[in-house]
Design a protein around this motif. Structure first.
Motif, PDB file in Angstrom:
ATOM      1  N   ALA A  27       0.859  -1.191   0.000  1.00  0.00           N
ATOM      2  CA  ALA A  27       0.000   0.000   0.000  1.00  0.00           C
ATOM      3  C   ALA A  27       0.892   1.237   0.000  1.00  0.00           C
ATOM      4  CB  ALA A  27      -0.910  -0.015   1.216  1.00  0.00           C
ATOM      5  N   SER A  28       0.766   2.071  -1.024  1.00  0.00           N
ATOM      6  CA  SER A  28       1.671   3.213  -1.178  1.00  0.00           C
ATOM      7  C   SER A  28       1.063   4.525  -0.707  1.00  0.00           C
ATOM      8  CB  SER A  28       2.095   3.347  -2.647  1.00  0.00           C
ATOM      9  OG  SER A  28       0.962   3.499  -3.491  1.00  0.00           O
ATOM     10  N   ASN A  29      -0.209   4.527  -0.292  1.00  0.00           N
ATOM     11  CA  ASN A  29      -0.831   5.753   0.216  1.00  0.00           C
ATOM     12  C   ASN A  29      -2.010   5.372   1.111  1.00  0.00           C
ATOM     13  OD1 ASN A  29      -3.390   5.658  -1.444  1.00  0.00           O
ATOM     14  ND2 ASN A  29      -1.876   5.718  -3.106  1.00  0.00           N
ATOM     15  N   PRO A  30      -2.542   6.330   1.877  1.00  0.00           N
ATOM     16  CA  PRO A  30      -3.626   6.015   2.820  1.00  0.00           C
ATOM     17  C   PRO A  30      -4.907   5.519   2.157  1.00  0.00           C
ATOM     18  CG  PRO A  30      -2.592   8.121   3.374  1.00  0.00           C
ATOM     19  CD  PRO A  30      -2.070   7.722   2.037  1.00  0.00           C
ATOM     20  N   GLN A  31      -5.059   5.723   0.859  1.00  0.00           N
ATOM     21  CA  GLN A  31      -6.260   5.278   0.148  1.00  0.00           C
ATOM     22  C   GLN A  31      -6.151   3.824  -0.319  1.00  0.00           C
ATOM     23  OE1 GLN A  31      -4.890   8.518  -0.627  1.00  0.00           O
ATOM     24  NE2 GLN A  31      -6.361   9.127   0.965  1.00  0.00           N
ATOM     25  N   VAL A  44      -6.606  -3.128  -2.414  1.00  0.00           N
ATOM     26  CA  VAL A  44      -7.739  -2.272  -2.736  1.00  0.00           C
ATOM     27  C   VAL A  44      -7.243  -0.836  -2.791  1.00  0.00           C
ATOM     28  CG1 VAL A  44      -9.968  -1.402  -1.978  1.00  0.00           C
ATOM     29  CG2 VAL A  44      -9.410  -3.810  -1.653  1.00  0.00           C
ATOM     30  N   SER A  45      -7.538  -0.156  -3.879  1.00  0.00           N
ATOM     31  CA  SER A  45      -7.153   1.241  -4.053  1.00  0.00           C
ATOM     32  C   SER A  45      -8.413   2.066  -4.295  1.00  0.00           C
ATOM     33  CB  SER A  45      -6.181   1.383  -5.234  1.00  0.00           C
ATOM     34  OG  SER A  45      -5.858   2.743  -5.458  1.00  0.00           O
ATOM     35  N   ARG A  46      -8.591   3.083  -3.481  1.00  0.00           N
ATOM     36  CA  ARG A  46      -9.786   3.928  -3.606  1.00  0.00           C
ATOM     37  C   ARG A  46      -9.367   5.350  -3.946  1.00  0.00           C
ATOM     38  NH1 ARG A  46     -15.098   3.609  -0.864  1.00  0.00           N
ATOM     39  NH2 ARG A  46     -16.104   5.649  -1.067  1.00  0.00           N
ATOM     40  N   GLN A  47     -10.007   5.896  -4.977  1.00  0.00           N
ATOM     41  CA  GLN A  47      -9.805   7.285  -5.342  1.00  0.00           C
ATOM     42  C   GLN A  47     -11.158   8.000  -5.301  1.00  0.00           C
ATOM     43  OE1 GLN A  47      -6.904   8.904  -5.983  1.00  0.00           O
ATOM     44  NE2 GLN A  47      -5.674   7.066  -5.590  1.00  0.00           N
ATOM     45  N   LYS A  48     -11.182   9.238  -5.751  1.00  0.00           N
ATOM     46  CA  LYS A  48     -12.384  10.052  -5.619  1.00  0.00           C
ATOM     47  C   LYS A  48     -13.610   9.420  -6.280  1.00  0.00           C
ATOM     48  CE  LYS A  48     -14.219  14.663  -6.626  1.00  0.00           C
ATOM     49  NZ  LYS A  48     -13.921  16.002  -7.236  1.00  0.00           N
ATOM     50  N   SER A  49     -13.439   8.897  -7.481  1.00  0.00           N
ATOM     51  CA  SER A  49     -14.589   8.415  -8.243  1.00  0.00           C
ATOM     52  C   SER A  49     -14.566   6.923  -8.534  1.00  0.00           C
ATOM     53  CB  SER A  49     -14.700   9.177  -9.576  1.00  0.00           C
ATOM     54  OG  SER A  49     -14.844  10.564  -9.348  1.00  0.00           O
ATOM     55  N   ASP A 233      -9.105   9.329 -12.258  1.00  0.00           N
ATOM     56  CA  ASP A 233      -8.367   8.719 -11.147  1.00  0.00           C
ATOM     57  C   ASP A 233      -7.190   7.891 -11.660  1.00  0.00           C
ATOM     58  OD1 ASP A 233     -10.295   9.811  -9.515  1.00  0.00           O
ATOM     59  OD2 ASP A 233     -11.392   7.927  -9.234  1.00  0.00           O
ATOM     60  N   ARG A 234      -6.089   7.954 -10.924  1.00  0.00           N
ATOM     61  CA  ARG A 234      -4.911   7.129 -11.221  1.00  0.00           C
ATOM     62  C   ARG A 234      -4.611   6.245 -10.009  1.00  0.00           C
ATOM     63  NH1 ARG A 234      -0.975   8.238 -14.959  1.00  0.00           N
ATOM     64  NH2 ARG A 234       0.673   8.019 -13.403  1.00  0.00           N
ATOM     65  N   HIS A 235      -4.732   4.955 -10.209  1.00  0.00           N
ATOM     66  CA  HIS A 235      -4.456   3.994  -9.139  1.00  0.00           C
ATOM     67  C   HIS A 235      -3.067   3.410  -9.374  1.00  0.00           C
ATOM     68  CE1 HIS A 235      -8.704   3.883  -7.734  1.00  0.00           C
ATOM     69  NE2 HIS A 235      -8.937   4.154  -9.000  1.00  0.00           N
ATOM     70  N   VAL A 236      -2.132   3.701  -8.455  1.00  0.00           N
ATOM     71  CA  VAL A 236      -0.747   3.258  -8.576  1.00  0.00           C
ATOM     72  C   VAL A 236      -0.565   2.011  -7.708  1.00  0.00           C
ATOM     73  CG1 VAL A 236       1.658   3.888  -8.296  1.00  0.00           C
ATOM     74  CG2 VAL A 236       0.000   5.633  -8.984  1.00  0.00           C
ATOM     75  N   ILE A 237      -0.290   0.887  -8.350  1.00  0.00           N
ATOM     76  CA  ILE A 237      -0.191  -0.405  -7.666  1.00  0.00           C
ATOM     77  C   ILE A 237       1.269  -0.844  -7.646  1.00  0.00           C
ATOM     78  CG2 ILE A 237      -1.139  -2.733  -7.511  1.00  0.00           C
ATOM     79  CD1 ILE A 237      -3.279  -0.537  -7.590  1.00  0.00           C
TER      80      ILE A 237
END
Length: 246
Positions: A27-31, A44-49, A233-237
């Motif tokens: 996990a690279s960020n709090p989202q 699981v990666s969550r962004q605004k939309s 949204d950009r999800h960085v995995i």
């Protein structure tokens, strides 16, 4: 003989467990949240939309094989958003440098399967021709009399039986080749992720295939990043792939 049999079995299975690797997510960020799903690592990666769930398609990956991930995407917004496979990026990190990893699209996989089917059809045709030729010679035989004379004879019945058996075998081979090709195409159609417009609350997903990452020095972990763009949204995995059990 037993030793060589084990070696042959290992080769058939892609190198046995010595060449098996597993993947882990960071996990690279709090989202983002790294977790387990059915005994497999997932993220699981969550962004605004949007929300993206990623996990490996299998419990182990061949060391020199393509990593395959199952990606699920959910539209959390109030309007439609687009997902395009062409916008997916993959980058491997090696000794301080970054190298692009090709995303193997559905269209590429279909072309590979078509090429495989052409090769299979050629081999099947050669085998069928061999069967037919052997059957055409099956009616001929040789005899030797009590006096030592030799000669040849032809049996229409034996020839008809052999040709009938060869025709049945050839029909079965051709049918199996066609059926395998159709089944493989159906699997690709059903399993591989493709472009989608997601309506509010809608899910889409499928398998994401990547080109094999290059081997790391000393056989250690390979690290790479997949960027999945959904709408704005950009999800960085972030992924680490290394020897199983390491």
């Amino acid at each position: 003989m037993r030793k060589w049999g084990v070696v042959a079995l290992c080769a058939a299975l892609g190198g046995c467990l010595t060449n098996a690797e597993t993947v882990q997510f960071r996990a690279s960020n709090p989202q983002q949240q790294a977790l387990m799903r059915d005994g497999q690592p997932a993220l699981v990666s969550r962004q605004k939309s949007s929300l993206v769930l990623v996990r490996p398609a299998s419990r182990q990956v061949r060391a020199n094989g393509r990593p395959v991930f199952v990606v699920a995407i959910n539209n959390l917004g109030k309007g439609p958003i687009d997902f395009r496979v062409a916008q997916v990026e993959a980058t491997q990190h090696v000794a301080g440098s970054d190298y692009g990893m090709q995303v193997v699209t559905y269209e590429m996989l279909v072309q590979e399967e078509k090429n495989r089917q052409v090769a299979a059809a050629i081999f099947t045709g050669l085998a069928a021709a061999g069967n037919a030729y052997s059957a055409s010679q099956a009616g001929y035989g040789h005899y030797t009399t009590a006096g030592g004379r030799t000669g040849t004879f032809y049996s229409p019945t034996a020839a008809a039986i052999a040709q009938g058996n060869a025709a049945a075998q050839n029909d079965a081979m051709i049918a199996a080749t066609v059926e395998t090709g159709q089944r493989n195409m159906a699997v690709l159609e059903q399993s591989v992720i493709k472009d989608n417009t997601l309506m509010p609350g809608e899910w889409c997903g499928g398998q994401l295939h990547l080109a094999p990452p290059v081997a790391s020095e000393g056989g250690g972990q390979k690290t790479y990043t997949i960027v999945i763009t959904v709408g704005a949204d950009r999800h960085v995995i972030d992924i680490a792939q290394g020897p199983a059990g390491a």
